[in-house]
Design a protein around this motif. Sequence first.
Motif, mmCIF file in Angstrom:
data_model
loop_
_atom_site.group_PDB
_atom_site.id
_atom_site.type_symbol
_atom_site.label_atom_id
_atom_site.label_comp_id
_atom_site.label_asym_id
_atom_site.label_seq_id
_atom_site.Cartn_x
_atom_site.Cartn_y
_atom_site.Cartn_z
ATOM 1 N N GLU A 1 -9.526 -12.353 -2.309
ATOM 2 C CA GLU A 1 -8.371 -12.095 -1.443
ATOM 3 C C GLU A 1 -8.116 -10.600 -1.292
ATOM 4 O O GLU A 1 -7.775 -10.134 -0.204
ATOM 5 N N THR B 1 -10.851 -9.274 1.175
ATOM 6 C CA THR B 1 -10.829 -9.799 2.548
ATOM 7 C C THR B 1 -9.514 -9.547 3.264
ATOM 8 O O THR B 1 -9.481 -9.525 4.496
ATOM 9 N N GLN B 2 -8.444 -9.341 2.507
ATOM 10 C CA GLN B 2 -7.134 -9.157 3.143
ATOM 11 C C GLN B 2 -6.772 -7.700 3.377
ATOM 12 O O GLN B 2 -5.711 -7.414 3.929
ATOM 13 N N HIS B 3 -7.636 -6.774 2.955
ATOM 14 C CA HIS B 3 -7.351 -5.344 3.150
ATOM 15 C C HIS B 3 -8.581 -4.651 3.761
ATOM 16 O O HIS B 3 -9.197 -3.800 3.115
#
Length: 883
Positions: A547, A550-552
């Motif tokens: 996470e 992939t989220q930043h």
Amino acid sequence: MSDSIHKPPRLALAYASLLVRRPGLVLLVILALFAVCLWGTTKLTINSNQLDLIDQDLPEVKEVKRIIDMIGGSGHLMLALRGDDEATLKKVADNLGAQLLADKQNVRSVTWKLPVEFIQQNMALFIKTEDLVEGKRRIMAFLKDQLRRANPFFIEIQKTEPVKLEMTDLVNKYGSVGKKSIRDDYNISNDKKMIMMLIKPMWDSNELGKSRAYIEELRQKLAAYSTQPGSDGVKLVEDYELMGNKQTVAYGFTGSYKTAVDDSYAIEESLQPVTLVAFAAIFIITILAFRKLVPTIIVASGTVVGTIITMGFTYVTVGELNMITSILGGLLMGFGIDYGIHFIFRTRLELGQGKRYDQAIRDAVVNAGRPALVAAVVTSGSFFVLVVSEFRGFSQFGFLAGFGTFIIGVLLFAWSPALLSIAGRINPELPRKLIGEMKPPALNSKTGKELRVPRPGLVLGISTVVVLALCACAINWTSEEIPLDRPTTLWERIKGGVRFNYNSRALIPEGQPSVRLQDEITKRFNISADPIAVYSKTLEEAKAIYEELTQHPDKYNTVDQVVSIYTFVPPPETAAANAKILQEWKEELKDIDVNALPPETQDKAALFMKMLEARPFDVHGVPANYREQFVHLPETKPENHGYLTFIYPAVDLWDGKKMLDFADQTSSIPTPEIKDASGKVIAPAQIHRAAGAAPLFARLARIVLADGKLAVFLVTLWILFMHFLDFRSVSLALASVIPLTVGLAMMLGIMSLADIHLNFMNIIILPILLGFGVSHGLYLLHRFLEGTSPMVALRSVGAAVASSTLTTAAGFAALLVASHNGLKSMGLVACIGLLTTLIVSFTVLAAVMQVMWDRRARQRAASASDSSSAPSTGKSDTPEHAA
């Protein structure tokens, strides 16, 4: 400075006398030591494991070792199959995959296909809900139109076009997981012309010897493929450009295992002709310098003996060679022969003064021995500086090269005098006949005037201007990025100064097949060759890492894709929303008879109906054949049990700057504190570090850069200290390093003007040049301080200085024939540096010595004038050498 300071020490006289009185004993001791060391040399092996060359306590090394323990190694050996017939490619891949998996001794795993049915059936859970709704609208419109038209009672009063099912945009958007297509089990490119097989050997990519042997074994098996059952006569050909067909499949190797072997092999292959060329060039230069064969044989044989003794010393102290120290022998022979050259030239000079052979040899040892000893100590110390390096390749090289230089220097001042002394005992005139003699240079010209360096002030003025101009060219005067990938203009070179080329592609041989294939794979599959991995002990940590990455995307802009076990787990919120839509959709379609659809759509419709059955699942619902890619092997040590998350770079890792950025971003991956359902902390907030070739090479690159700068600084301090200790005078110490400092400054300016860049390989040449360059000033200045004029000093030892420099330059110049561009750059930089220091020795240093000589003459004249005008005291004054 007084003459007494240059009086030969008793130890030097005693040593020289021993060589003349007991030459047989000296030779017996040397030969006995040679025999023992020759035995040790035969026992030396080369450790080809590159990981052993790096400090084992570095975090990058520890993480790589963890990855090796978990999955057997970092990276893959990639076998790419190329052909224009898809069926042939797939059959060959299946046959080879079965053969490779049967080799339990060498192969841990082979991946060339992965069943995609599970992903196909559950893909609707991964799609954004709004895209699923749009897809449903299009499909329903298409199905209703197809059913309407399939009805036997369908009649159109006004002809209409059938509804087309346009799903290309959605298929392209969700047609792969990561970069792996879900439309085909095989690792096949989108154009269906290349299949990629990922082989995981039983060892890591750093063990080059095992990798090289296995690749050769694999080549033989692939060559015999057409004769094996089930091959249908298809021939496999190793070709990196050929596009195969039904009867021929082209293959090639790449991946971290192959590129590491290729780079090592390119260096090794390049050094073979280089060694022969260097030896021939040094031999020819030495013969031309002496104009006799015997002195060349004496010096060359002594150098070989000294090199063998150094190899024996290596066996006793280190026990083995590595990929860096394996070039030690050739380097030491190039450096070591210089000591023999200086001794022979000095002996010829002493013989030319009419001395008996024993006295000439004794004086040559004493007079040439002091600057030779200082040069050996300074050069050895310059190598010893590398011992502080974190890179064992450099530290062991510095240790062995330092001792080797000193060993050869001392040995040649024992071997050569002992041989000539034995020859003199046979016949006192034999040494003179064997090596020749050199008459003392004339002090005055035919007109009776003293021979002097012409116009020393003008020479110093011109040289100062030239040096300052070249130094200015070496300085970076602009903040603009001067390109390195194209020829630059002269003005750009002057503005940019000496630049560092971080691109590793500039070091490897042109058109290296494995690198070309790697680039082709990047284009065909839109992925980089090998990922790096992040370790996590628990599934919860693996999820947090996935996470975070992939989220930043802005924070990790050098990352292309992240592949984890959680890549195959749909986001819970999206999966729940989509499952509800699928359930509703299934209700709407329950009355549809698939068999009523046109035949060409029935197969797709059957798969579609299965997709409607998809229901949310968590990480435990991921099939084993997907899951096992991210989990440790059964034989992994308990402390390394866990999961891996793979990171693919979005940048070209051959570009050193981009590689460093990628390594920096993936070396510090934070995850928050993780709690279970009851609120208990099961994992603290922590920082995770990626492991693999890229972080390892990034650390090594930083070590090389830092060590290069530190080594230059420490060597400079060492040289100045030793020169002051030798001359006991600041002015003389500074004068003796003029060739070195001015020569290297000119070298950097010339590099800038010629668009020659520093890189990860040739930067190590700088401290080596510093260590070797000291000899120019030492020999000339010591000869000058014996009371000779600058011209006499140049004429008496200048030939030896020139010959020794040219032999070393010839050794480095031989690197220019190497196919490895990194070695070429080392040879080019070394040659420029050696030649500039030699030129400075015969111009700037000569002019400085003339200025010192003239000042000394004026001081003597003034002293004589004062003596003649002063009252007589009955004592006579003795002129002293003023510094």
